[in-house]
Design a protein around this motif. Structure first.
Motif, PDB file in Angstrom:
ATOM      1  N   ALA A 153      -6.272   4.578  -5.703  1.00  0.00           N
ATOM      2  CA  ALA A 153      -6.239   3.750  -4.484  1.00  0.00           C
ATOM      3  C   ALA A 153      -7.662   3.472  -4.001  1.00  0.00           C
ATOM      4  O   ALA A 153      -7.995   2.351  -3.619  1.00  0.00           O
ATOM      5  CB  ALA A 153      -5.424   4.454  -3.398  1.00  0.00           C
ATOM      6  N   VAL A 154      -8.506   4.476  -4.047  1.00  0.00           N
ATOM      7  CA  VAL A 154      -9.905   4.304  -3.615  1.00  0.00           C
ATOM      8  C   VAL A 154     -10.603   3.274  -4.505  1.00  0.00           C
ATOM      9  O   VAL A 154     -11.286   2.373  -4.025  1.00  0.00           O
ATOM     10  CB  VAL A 154     -10.649   5.657  -3.634  1.00  0.00           C
ATOM     11  CG1 VAL A 154     -12.151   5.457  -3.513  1.00  0.00           C
ATOM     12  CG2 VAL A 154     -10.140   6.567  -2.520  1.00  0.00           C
ATOM     13  N   ARG A 170     -14.509  -3.599   3.382  1.00  0.00           N
ATOM     14  CA  ARG A 170     -14.579  -3.070   4.749  1.00  0.00           C
ATOM     15  C   ARG A 170     -13.175  -2.747   5.252  1.00  0.00           C
ATOM     16  O   ARG A 170     -12.229  -3.421   4.914  1.00  0.00           O
ATOM     17  CB  ARG A 170     -15.163  -4.136   5.674  1.00  0.00           C
ATOM     18  CG  ARG A 170     -16.664  -4.151   5.711  1.00  0.00           C
ATOM     19  CD  ARG A 170     -17.103  -5.283   6.581  1.00  0.00           C
ATOM     20  NE  ARG A 170     -16.706  -5.026   7.967  1.00  0.00           N
ATOM     21  CZ  ARG A 170     -17.570  -4.814   8.951  1.00  0.00           C
ATOM     22  NH1 ARG A 170     -18.847  -4.867   8.701  1.00  0.00           N
ATOM     23  NH2 ARG A 170     -17.159  -4.576  10.165  1.00  0.00           N
ATOM     24  N   GLY A 171     -13.074  -1.730   6.075  1.00  0.00           N
ATOM     25  CA  GLY A 171     -11.773  -1.399   6.669  1.00  0.00           C
ATOM     26  C   GLY A 171     -10.748  -1.047   5.622  1.00  0.00           C
ATOM     27  O   GLY A 171      -9.571  -1.371   5.758  1.00  0.00           O
ATOM     28  N   ASN A 172     -11.192  -0.406   4.549  1.00  0.00           N
ATOM     29  CA  ASN A 172     -10.249  -0.139   3.454  1.00  0.00           C
ATOM     30  C   ASN A 172      -9.434   1.140   3.624  1.00  0.00           C
ATOM     31  O   ASN A 172      -8.557   1.407   2.822  1.00  0.00           O
ATOM     32  CB  ASN A 172     -10.974  -0.150   2.098  1.00  0.00           C
ATOM     33  CG  ASN A 172     -12.091   0.868   2.039  1.00  0.00           C
ATOM     34  OD1 ASN A 172     -12.292   1.619   2.991  1.00  0.00           O
ATOM     35  ND2 ASN A 172     -12.813   0.878   0.943  1.00  0.00           N
ATOM     36  N   LEU A 173      -9.685   1.900   4.690  1.00  0.00           N
ATOM     37  CA  LEU A 173      -8.924   3.150   4.843  1.00  0.00           C
ATOM     38  C   LEU A 173      -7.424   2.874   4.975  1.00  0.00           C
ATOM     39  O   LEU A 173      -6.615   3.530   4.313  1.00  0.00           O
ATOM     40  CB  LEU A 173      -9.437   3.956   6.046  1.00  0.00           C
ATOM     41  CG  LEU A 173      -8.675   5.250   6.328  1.00  0.00           C
ATOM     42  CD1 LEU A 173      -8.685   6.186   5.129  1.00  0.00           C
ATOM     43  CD2 LEU A 173      -9.246   5.958   7.558  1.00  0.00           C
ATOM     44  N   LEU A 174      -7.051   1.883   5.787  1.00  0.00           N
ATOM     45  CA  LEU A 174      -5.614   1.620   5.977  1.00  0.00           C
ATOM     46  C   LEU A 174      -4.927   1.202   4.682  1.00  0.00           C
ATOM     47  O   LEU A 174      -3.910   1.793   4.319  1.00  0.00           O
ATOM     48  CB  LEU A 174      -5.381   0.582   7.081  1.00  0.00           C
ATOM     49  CG  LEU A 174      -5.563   1.101   8.515  1.00  0.00           C
ATOM     50  CD1 LEU A 174      -5.332  -0.018   9.514  1.00  0.00           C
ATOM     51  CD2 LEU A 174      -4.654   2.259   8.809  1.00  0.00           C
ATOM     52  N   PRO A 175      -5.444   0.196   3.963  1.00  0.00           N
ATOM     53  CA  PRO A 175      -4.771  -0.133   2.708  1.00  0.00           C
ATOM     54  C   PRO A 175      -4.749   1.031   1.716  1.00  0.00           C
ATOM     55  O   PRO A 175      -3.777   1.186   0.964  1.00  0.00           O
ATOM     56  CB  PRO A 175      -5.568  -1.318   2.146  1.00  0.00           C
ATOM     57  CG  PRO A 175      -6.735  -1.510   3.025  1.00  0.00           C
ATOM     58  CD  PRO A 175      -6.498  -0.771   4.303  1.00  0.00           C
ATOM     59  N   ILE A 176      -5.757   1.854   1.720  1.00  0.00           N
ATOM     60  CA  ILE A 176      -5.758   3.014   0.806  1.00  0.00           C
ATOM     61  C   ILE A 176      -4.653   3.991   1.216  1.00  0.00           C
ATOM     62  O   ILE A 176      -3.894   4.481   0.377  1.00  0.00           O
ATOM     63  CB  ILE A 176      -7.145   3.693   0.788  1.00  0.00           C
ATOM     64  CG1 ILE A 176      -8.140   2.789   0.047  1.00  0.00           C
ATOM     65  CG2 ILE A 176      -7.078   5.075   0.132  1.00  0.00           C
ATOM     66  CD1 ILE A 176      -9.585   3.243   0.140  1.00  0.00           C
ATOM     67  N   LEU A 177      -4.538   4.246   2.510  1.00  0.00           N
ATOM     68  CA  LEU A 177      -3.482   5.159   2.973  1.00  0.00           C
ATOM     69  C   LEU A 177      -2.101   4.588   2.649  1.00  0.00           C
ATOM     70  O   LEU A 177      -1.202   5.319   2.227  1.00  0.00           O
ATOM     71  CB  LEU A 177      -3.610   5.415   4.482  1.00  0.00           C
ATOM     72  CG  LEU A 177      -4.825   6.245   4.914  1.00  0.00           C
ATOM     73  CD1 LEU A 177      -4.903   6.322   6.438  1.00  0.00           C
ATOM     74  CD2 LEU A 177      -4.794   7.655   4.322  1.00  0.00           C
TER      75      LEU A 177
END
Ligand code: FES
Length: 152
Positions: free
Chosen positions: A10-11, A18-25
């Motif tokens: 996912a990472v 940018r702001g990739n934490l939400l899509p990764i989660l």
């Protein structure tokens, strides 16, 4: 796949955005059904965030789970049309018979209860989803039968 493999994949997929934490989660939860605690240190390292920041995001969004979901995921529509057509009684019935609230799983792990906000079935309110399958014109007794049929 292991938690580590899923997390790393996912990472990699969202790397440098940018702001990739939400899509990764979202990707981790989609793959594993929840976000295991063991994924957090890996995410922190890869995204250069603190573990606390990642925990904060997971607990802020009701959509994310840090525990596996129940065998049956029951989503009850809590939007206006369904509320007006008996959705509230249905929600209360579900909470009572399952003995758990929304965003929670029964103690025996059978059922996870979640709210949804409009399934596009307003004309046949109240509507629910059971493991992703929509069911309309729901009543407490139909719900009991449906859950029993799922072995829940
Ligand atoms: Fe429940 Fe639209 S309000 S399906």
């Amino acid at each position: 796949a292991t938690v580590l493999q899923v997390t790393q994949q996912a990472v990699r997929h969202y790397k440098g955005q940018r702001g990739n934490l939400l899509p990764i989660l979202h990707a981790v939860q989609h793959a594993l059904g929840y976000i295991p605690a063991s994924a957090v240190p890996e995410l922190a390292k890869a995204l250069q965030l603190s573990r606390a920041e990642i925990h904060g995001v997971i607990s802020f969004y009701a959509h994310f789970r840090d525990q596996p979901a129940g065998k049956v995921v029951l989503e009850i529509c809590r939007a206006e049309s369904c509320q007006a057509m008996g959705g509230e009684q249905l929600a209360q019935h579900a909470e009572q018979t399952l003995g758990c609230g929304f965003h929670a799983t029964t103690a025996d792990g059978r059922v996870t209860l979640e709210p949804v906000y409009c399934l596009g079935l307003c004309a046949q309110s109240p509507a629910i989803m059971v493991n992703g399958q929509p069911h309309a014109r729901m009543t407490p007794s139909k719900l009991d039968r449906l859950l029993a049929a799922q072995g829940a």
